[in-house]
Design a protein around this motif. Structure first.
Motif, PDB file in Angstrom:
ATOM      1  N   ALA A 159      -0.399   1.924 -12.084  1.00 51.47           N
ATOM      2  CA  ALA A 159      -0.443   1.019 -11.073  1.00 51.47           C
ATOM      3  C   ALA A 159      -1.404   1.057  -9.908  1.00 51.47           C
ATOM      4  O   ALA A 159      -2.052   2.389  -9.797  1.00 51.47           O
ATOM      5  CB  ALA A 159       0.969   0.946 -10.154  1.00 51.47           C
ATOM      6  N   ARG A 160      -1.927   0.103  -9.330  1.00 52.67           N
ATOM      7  CA  ARG A 160      -3.014   0.416  -8.096  1.00 52.67           C
ATOM      8  C   ARG A 160      -2.638  -0.398  -6.929  1.00 52.67           C
ATOM      9  O   ARG A 160      -2.198  -1.856  -7.010  1.00 52.67           O
ATOM     10  CB  ARG A 160      -4.533  -0.224  -8.673  1.00 52.67           C
ATOM     11  CG  ARG A 160      -5.428   0.032  -7.586  1.00 52.67           C
ATOM     12  CD  ARG A 160      -6.678  -0.255  -8.411  1.00 52.67           C
ATOM     13  NE  ARG A 160      -7.107  -1.820  -8.715  1.00 52.67           N
ATOM     14  CZ  ARG A 160      -7.463  -2.513  -7.904  1.00 52.67           C
ATOM     15  NH1 ARG A 160      -7.557  -2.313  -6.804  1.00 52.67           N
ATOM     16  NH2 ARG A 160      -7.860  -3.814  -8.247  1.00 52.67           N
ATOM     17  N   ARG A 161      -2.509   0.075  -5.896  1.00 45.73           N
ATOM     18  CA  ARG A 161      -2.224  -0.562  -4.633  1.00 45.73           C
ATOM     19  C   ARG A 161      -3.252  -1.627  -4.169  1.00 45.73           C
ATOM     20  O   ARG A 161      -4.492  -1.314  -4.281  1.00 45.73           O
ATOM     21  CB  ARG A 161      -1.909   0.742  -3.228  1.00 45.73           C
ATOM     22  CG  ARG A 161      -1.438  -0.216  -2.216  1.00 45.73           C
ATOM     23  CD  ARG A 161      -1.277   1.002  -1.181  1.00 45.73           C
ATOM     24  NE  ARG A 161      -0.606   0.721   0.031  1.00 45.73           N
ATOM     25  CZ  ARG A 161      -1.528   0.526   1.201  1.00 45.73           C
ATOM     26  NH1 ARG A 161      -2.847   0.589   1.162  1.00 45.73           N
ATOM     27  NH2 ARG A 161      -0.863  -0.076   2.255  1.00 45.73           N
ATOM     28  N   LEU A 162      -2.864  -2.850  -3.981  1.00 40.90           N
ATOM     29  CA  LEU A 162      -3.722  -3.814  -3.434  1.00 40.90           C
ATOM     30  C   LEU A 162      -4.100  -3.850  -1.650  1.00 40.90           C
ATOM     31  O   LEU A 162      -5.028  -3.511  -1.441  1.00 40.90           O
ATOM     32  CB  LEU A 162      -3.558  -4.967  -3.936  1.00 40.90           C
ATOM     33  CG  LEU A 162      -3.471  -5.380  -5.647  1.00 40.90           C
ATOM     34  CD1 LEU A 162      -3.073  -6.622  -5.794  1.00 40.90           C
ATOM     35  CD2 LEU A 162      -4.970  -5.159  -5.991  1.00 40.90           C
ATOM     36  N   ALA A 163      -3.004  -4.087  -1.357  1.00 39.20           N
ATOM     37  CA  ALA A 163      -2.936  -4.338   0.220  1.00 39.20           C
ATOM     38  C   ALA A 163      -1.408  -4.034   0.886  1.00 39.20           C
ATOM     39  O   ALA A 163      -0.552  -4.472   0.052  1.00 39.20           O
ATOM     40  CB  ALA A 163      -3.575  -5.769   0.669  1.00 39.20           C
ATOM     41  N   PRO A 164      -1.388  -3.651   1.995  1.00 38.48           N
ATOM     42  CA  PRO A 164       0.089  -3.755   2.574  1.00 38.48           C
ATOM     43  C   PRO A 164       0.363  -5.044   2.775  1.00 38.48           C
ATOM     44  O   PRO A 164      -0.389  -6.291   3.046  1.00 38.48           O
ATOM     45  CB  PRO A 164      -0.233  -3.016   3.949  1.00 38.48           C
ATOM     46  CG  PRO A 164      -1.700  -3.062   4.201  1.00 38.48           C
ATOM     47  CD  PRO A 164      -2.230  -3.445   3.079  1.00 38.48           C
ATOM     48  N   GLU A 165       1.730  -5.212   2.673  1.00 37.23           N
ATOM     49  CA  GLU A 165       2.373  -6.585   3.003  1.00 37.23           C
ATOM     50  C   GLU A 165       3.520  -6.502   4.041  1.00 37.23           C
ATOM     51  O   GLU A 165       4.466  -6.137   3.937  1.00 37.23           O
ATOM     52  CB  GLU A 165       3.257  -7.029   1.786  1.00 37.23           C
ATOM     53  CG  GLU A 165       3.703  -8.656   1.529  1.00 37.23           C
ATOM     54  CD  GLU A 165       2.300  -9.420   1.623  1.00 37.23           C
ATOM     55  OE1 GLU A 165       1.985 -10.392   2.667  1.00 37.23           O
ATOM     56  OE2 GLU A 165       1.493  -9.585   0.475  1.00 37.23           O
ATOM     57  N   PRO A 166       2.853  -7.208   5.325  1.00 42.00           N
ATOM     58  CA  PRO A 166       3.959  -7.000   6.442  1.00 42.00           C
ATOM     59  C   PRO A 166       4.924  -7.901   6.123  1.00 42.00           C
ATOM     60  O   PRO A 166       5.032  -8.816   5.634  1.00 42.00           O
ATOM     61  CB  PRO A 166       2.708  -7.733   7.544  1.00 42.00           C
ATOM     62  CG  PRO A 166       1.390  -7.541   6.847  1.00 42.00           C
ATOM     63  CD  PRO A 166       1.576  -7.760   5.573  1.00 42.00           C
TER      64      PRO A 166
END
Length: 309
Positions: A159-166
């Protein structure tokens, strides 16, 4: 077995129908049926169960599916290796959570299709949460998955983190908690919450932030859009990705309550273990790196993906 048989098997397994598979491949129904029968003869296993509403994979077909996917992908990679300058071709099934499908992926799909028009993309939306998507990835039902997970992310698959999701805790404007100060954990535990599914990551985040049993059982609505409608109707409050309620917050149909969950959620891209080196997946992964920069910029500051460096 040959590639035509595997193509027919893939199309029927994806569509659940001989008729739809034939239309997808540009074959006659009889040709698709013949390819499936020849493949079943070659592997000496019945792969599909014929039913009144279509066809369904047998247990043997379920076991064979990931191998068929790998064989087809290897065939496509071999052709590309011999003609590295040729346009990318092949097929790719993307699994995605509802909010990513609705609010994040349309631009990704549009730009990918413009760059690689000969690639056949299929999109499968998951409402149940990241665990179901990871299971589909391991089974070979999808080639790549995009989902929201509680940080630091999933285990068991690359898995690779893309971006935070508020996230935003939203309520109708006339809700009693809308007029007060910051919402306390105790108040929220005693308030009706509206959820997509008990297994969805947003309810998982809510439960992780509310230790103990909720005094009022949540109501489950199945989709984000249904949850938003229920909140507007005054049935309760909901914790949702802020991107899903941006318009309703702008118009005043919903208000955001002052409360922060005790965990953070981010978008992640998940890959099957056997898919390293796939040119199609590498192309999509590269595009995601470019498009994700736009996700949390104000709309006026967005730069067209074609202009991104």
């Amino acid at each position: 077995m040959d590639i035509r048989q595997l193509n027919a098997f893939w199309a029927v397994s994806r569509t659940g129908s001989i008729t739809r598979a034939a239309a997808m491949l540009g074959y006659s129904q009889s040709a698709v049926t013949a390819q499936i029968k020849n493949l079943e003869s070659a592997v000496r296993t019945r792969l599909f169960e014929r039913r009144r509403d279509g066809v369904r994979l047998t247990p043997g077909g379920e076991r064979f599916l990931p191998y068929a996917n790998r064989l087809l992908r290897l065939s496509e990679e071999a052709v590309s290796a011999l003609a590295p300058e040729a346009p990318l071709t092949g097929r790719m099934t993307i699994g995605a959570s509802e909010s990513l499908t609705t609010y994040r992926l349309p631009d990704v799909i549009r730009h990918f299709h413009a760059a690689h028009p000969d690639v056949h993309l299929m999109l499968r939306t998951f409402h149940e949460g990241p665990d179901h998507m990871m299971e589909a990835l391991v089974r070979g039902d999808v080639d790549i998955a995009l989902t929201h997970c509680i940080d630091p992310g999933p285990v068991g698959v690359p898995a690779r983190r893309l971006a935070p999701e508020p996230l935003a805790l939203v309520a109708p404007p006339d809700h009693p908690m809308a007029a007060g100060d910051a919402v306390t954990t105790d108040e929220l535990r005693r308030t009706r919450t509206l959820i997509v599914q008990a297994s969805c990551v947003y309810d998982t985040a809510l439960r992780a932030s509310l230790p103990g049993v909720r005094a009022v059982p949540p109501l489950q609505f199945g989709t984000i859009e249904a949850v938003k409608t229920a909140v507007r109707s005054g049935l309760g409050v909901a914790l949702l990705p802020r991107v899903a309620v941006t318009e309703q917050l702008r118009t005043g149909e919903l208000v955001e309550l002052r409360w922060e969950p005790g965990v953070t959620i981010s978008s992640y891209v998940l890959l099957g273990k056997e898919q390293d080196g796939s040119q199609l997946l590498s192309a999509l992964d590269s595009l995601l790196d470019r498009v994700v920069r736009e996700w949390h910029q104000p709309a006026a500051a967005h730069v067209p993906c074609d202009e991104l460096g």
